[in-house]
Design an enzyme around this catalytic site. Sequence first.
Site, PDB file in Angstrom:
ATOM      1  N   ALA A  65     -66.929  20.781  17.834  1.00  0.00           N
ATOM      2  CA  ALA A  65     -66.835  21.876  19.084  1.00  0.00           C
ATOM      3  C   ALA A  65     -67.416  23.132  18.570  1.00  0.00           C
ATOM      4  O   ALA A  65     -67.411  23.487  17.363  1.00  0.00           O
ATOM      5  CB  ALA A  65     -65.280  21.980  19.436  1.00  0.00           C
ATOM      6  N   LYS A  66     -67.777  24.150  19.718  1.00  0.00           N
ATOM      7  CA  LYS A  66     -67.924  25.329  19.249  1.00  0.00           C
ATOM      8  C   LYS A  66     -67.808  26.262  20.636  1.00  0.00           C
ATOM      9  O   LYS A  66     -68.160  25.692  21.645  1.00  0.00           O
ATOM     10  CB  LYS A  66     -69.569  25.447  18.817  1.00  0.00           C
ATOM     11  CG  LYS A  66     -70.051  26.605  18.045  1.00  0.00           C
ATOM     12  CD  LYS A  66     -69.300  26.542  16.479  1.00  0.00           C
ATOM     13  CE  LYS A  66     -69.695  27.831  15.751  1.00  0.00           C
ATOM     14  NZ  LYS A  66     -69.651  27.513  14.390  1.00  0.00           N
ATOM     15  N   GLY A  67     -67.750  27.379  20.432  1.00  0.00           N
ATOM     16  CA  GLY A  67     -67.694  28.323  21.854  1.00  0.00           C
ATOM     17  C   GLY A  67     -68.018  29.720  21.561  1.00  0.00           C
ATOM     18  O   GLY A  67     -68.388  30.065  20.264  1.00  0.00           O
TER      19      GLY A  67
END
Length: 424
Positions: free
Chosen positions: A109-111
């Site tokens: 995941a990444k944000g």
Amino acid sequence: MMPKNTNENSLLANAQASFDKAARMLNLDPNIYAILRSNERALTVSLPVEMDDGHVEVFTGYRAQHTTARGPGKGGIRYHLAVTQEEVTALAQLMTWKCSLVNVPFSGAKGGVSVDPRKLSENELRRLTRRYTYAISPIIGPNTDIPAPDMNTDEKTMTWITDTYSMIKGESSGEIVTGKPVSLGGSVGRVNATGLGVAIAAKQALLRNDYDLDNCTAVVQGFGNVGTWSARHIADRGLKIIAVSDISGGYYNPKGLNIEKMIAYVKQSESRALEGYSASGVDSISNDDLLCLPCDVLVPAAMENQIHLDNANEIQAKFVVEGANGPTTPGADAILNERGVIVVPDILANAGGVVVSYFEWVQGREGFYWTADEVKDRLHRFMEVAFNDMYDFSLKRRVSLRDSAMMLAVQRVAEAIALRGVFP
Ligand code: NAD
């Protein structure tokens, strides 16, 4: 010297191309290929923030989850003007492969938020972080997706996220993020974990090729978190560090640099850089020339695309151990491979941080914290096993370490998907 070929520099295109290659080499089931080629979930959020002067500024934030096949999503949050949905999507995919390769039970995941954090006061950053946490709270959680620090975010950001998420849930939720301060449930040994992992990977690469560590030299590009800790831990293993660089330029002494002195210099300098550093026997060198110095190990630990089509033929290191994410463009990687330079890929070399993040999450869930030695010993075990798995697979399949790393990583995720089947 910046790379001329800009097509080489699209993060998403590169991420997908390396997945495609691994899928081809593995003869991956087309159904599983189709699932992994797309992102499981992406959220774009609008973030109104009251600024100190009373006006409201609206920022855009993102969170992408590539897959949840091997466990909850895991990946950093970055604050930078260039953050886009495409960027976080690519970085989420890379996190999937990294977590799989070092065998921690997370997916990718990444944000991030598109913002120049230097232009915000601490109070504005706190309000932005709290609003962003609220906005992505429906899709994050200790069992669903666990953020961490990344570019321009740190322990303080993680503390604000922990507090906001705990308020929303009405319960203490420390395991919502990793990279917290130790006093708030963070793990000891997190701050140097990536650099220690780089050093462990470099040592394994040298030992597997019968090099005598005490007679080896190393060059490190970048003198921030990863660069300083890599240099320190590599020097601890007997190698002579002959050159390092940061944004201010390069520093070279063929007889070896005093890394501790250089770290102390940066700590007390106003610019937090090596600018102005001098010592007997130390010469200035450009960053471009530093990359091409004759040495055994080159650790690019600054930023992406540093080894490219225009300098790959000049690299004289025998091993490139990728401390940074994506420091070698695909075209340069092919040239290095052809020339017999062994490249230890980023998804293995800089995975020490995510391994200790996993340790932090485990400790938080247990409510029982480990000693520094326990963290270090377990990190060694994870990194050595992952390195040797990758190395042995590369010998067995006669492929480069990068291809081997991707193939192993993709194979593990594919296996999880095959076992779980397709819902419903
Ligand atoms: P940092 O900001 O602490 O350090 C970056 C260093 O690179 C600084 O010393 C800076 O002066 C130097 N630098 C910038 N431009 C340069 C240039 N053109 N030439 C030479 N040096 C230059 O960042 P960091 O946390 O050490 O991260 C470095 C790289 O490692 C990034 O690619 C990051 O994504 C990757 N990475 C970091 C971690 C981590 O735990 N910090 C984990 C995995 C990967």
